[in-house]
Scaffold this motif. Structure first.
Motif, PDB file in Angstrom:
ATOM      1  N   ARG A 195      50.491  48.081  37.077  1.00  0.00           N
ATOM      2  CA  ARG A 195      49.910  47.123  38.015  1.00  0.00           C
ATOM      3  C   ARG A 195      50.625  45.776  37.993  1.00  0.00           C
ATOM      4  O   ARG A 195      50.634  45.067  38.996  1.00  0.00           O
ATOM      5  N   THR A 196      51.255  45.443  36.884  1.00  0.00           N
ATOM      6  CA  THR A 196      51.922  44.144  36.768  1.00  0.00           C
ATOM      7  C   THR A 196      53.070  43.978  37.748  1.00  0.00           C
ATOM      8  O   THR A 196      53.459  42.858  38.084  1.00  0.00           O
ATOM      9  N   ALA A 255      53.128  45.508  40.881  1.00  0.00           N
ATOM     10  CA  ALA A 255      52.676  46.070  42.155  1.00  0.00           C
ATOM     11  C   ALA A 255      52.794  45.108  43.333  1.00  0.00           C
ATOM     12  O   ALA A 255      52.549  45.503  44.473  1.00  0.00           O
ATOM     13  N   GLY A 259      49.443  41.845  47.015  1.00  0.00           N
ATOM     14  CA  GLY A 259      48.233  42.472  47.503  1.00  0.00           C
ATOM     15  C   GLY A 259      47.448  41.591  48.468  1.00  0.00           C
ATOM     16  O   GLY A 259      47.920  40.540  48.914  1.00  0.00           O
ATOM     17  N   GLN A 297      53.664  36.451  43.618  1.00  0.00           N
ATOM     18  CA  GLN A 297      53.776  37.903  43.515  1.00  0.00           C
ATOM     19  C   GLN A 297      52.889  38.504  42.432  1.00  0.00           C
ATOM     20  O   GLN A 297      52.956  39.708  42.175  1.00  0.00           O
ATOM     21  N   PRO A 321      49.783  40.320  41.136  1.00  0.00           N
ATOM     22  CA  PRO A 321      48.797  41.162  41.814  1.00  0.00           C
ATOM     23  C   PRO A 321      47.421  40.488  41.865  1.00  0.00           C
ATOM     24  O   PRO A 321      46.978  39.890  40.888  1.00  0.00           O
ATOM     25  N   GLU A 335      44.631  41.764  41.764  1.00  0.00           N
ATOM     26  CA  GLU A 335      43.700  42.357  40.807  1.00  0.00           C
ATOM     27  C   GLU A 335      43.763  41.643  39.455  1.00  0.00           C
ATOM     28  O   GLU A 335      42.749  41.588  38.734  1.00  0.00           O
ATOM     29  N   VAL A 375      46.787  50.054  40.814  1.00  0.00           N
ATOM     30  CA  VAL A 375      46.234  49.305  41.943  1.00  0.00           C
ATOM     31  C   VAL A 375      46.738  49.931  43.228  1.00  0.00           C
ATOM     32  O   VAL A 375      47.804  50.547  43.258  1.00  0.00           O
ATOM     33  N   ARG A 394      48.057  49.995  47.145  1.00  0.00           N
ATOM     34  CA  ARG A 394      48.800  49.236  48.139  1.00  0.00           C
ATOM     35  C   ARG A 394      49.054  50.127  49.357  1.00  0.00           C
ATOM     36  O   ARG A 394      49.320  51.320  49.214  1.00  0.00           O
TER      37      ARG A 394
END
Length: 266
Positions: A24-25, A27, A30, A96, A98, A100, A199, A201
């Motif tokens: 997720r780091t 991704a 979002g 950038q 995410p 989340e 996560v 996308r």
């Protein structure tokens, strides 16, 4: 997504292709609404100007959250005012990061602090991050080497927390926390940072990086809306419980990706 006869939910909808992204780091940013709509549902005031940057104030006006992509370096700024026995504090996130991971900290701003002493490193160690100490600096690095969390001193001797992620092409983000940032917020951030949960996308919003893994999923628009509304409903319920003095607190984080449909890993 397979349809079942006699089930009207989603009838006539066309499934859309999305991707579950790991880690997720890496991704990418979002949808900002993942953060902003939860805060609005938690009673935060939207101070944004039309076509301007996002600005949200906490109900007690003690904390302000802003997102502005039109300035350099751009991204998120979270500022807490000074109060009795507490200095002002600031957190900044690159654009950038995410949403989340941002929400790990911003959701925590809507909840009462627990009685437990915060431990920033515990969530990272539980997920197998490598920790080291050197010259008063403490560092933790993710197993894939793409993300980090550090406690260090700047050249002026000021203590601060620093975090970020970067792929081998140099794409990524960084985060900085002043030393006065409440530790329970830094821990909430580290929990979201270290989470192994992927996560989601949409197609076309996947960063070009050899270090990410994606799983293709077919999702109905009504499913996406239901997941988003579940998160907002949880925020509203928690806000109502606090305002009414209710003893129990509902879950404030939704896990919408339990059975998202047909998957195809690439």
């Amino acid at each position: 997504m397979r349809r079942h006869k006699g089930h009207e939910w989603g009838l006539g909808e066309q499934a859309e292709q999305h991707y579950l992204v790991e880690p997720r780091t890496l991704a990418g940013g979002g949808d900002l609404r993942h953060v902003s709509e939860f805060l609005r549902a938690s009673g935060w005031r939207d101070r944004s100007r039309r076509n301007g940057p996002l600005v949200l104030d906490s109900p007690d006006r003690a904390t302000r959250i802003g997102y502005n992509p039109n300035v350099l370096p751009g991204g998120w700024t979270i500022h807490g005012k000074a109060a009795a026995h507490r200095e002002a504090w600031t957190v900044s996130f690159g654009s950038q990061i995410p949403v989340e991971i941002v929400a790990g900290l911003t959701d925590a701003l809507t909840r009462a602090r627990t009685a437990h002493a915060p431990n920033v490193w515990a969530p990272l160690q539980e997920q197998g991050w490598n920790t080291s100490r050197r010259d008063g600096h403490v560092s933790a690095t993710s197993p894939d080497g793409a993300a980090w969390m550090q406690f260090r001193h700047d050249p002026g001797g000021q203590a601060l927390w620093w975090s970020g992620a970067q792929d081998k092409q140099g794409n990524g983000w960084s985060a900085a926390f002043t030393a006065s940032t409440p530790m329970h917020l830094v821990q909430a951030f580290s929990e979201a940072l270290a989470s192994p949960e992927p996560v989601m996308r949409p197609r076309g919003r996947i960063p070009h990086s050899a270090q990410i893994r994606t799983t293709s999923v077919s999702v109905l628009p009504s499913q996406l809306s239901a997941w988003q509304q579940a998160r907002i409903a949880a925020a509203r319920a928690a806000t109502w419980a606090r305002s009414s003095g209710a003893a129990g607190r509902p879950r404030t984080t939704a896990r919408p990706y339990a059975n998202p449909g047909t998957r195809a890993r690439r």
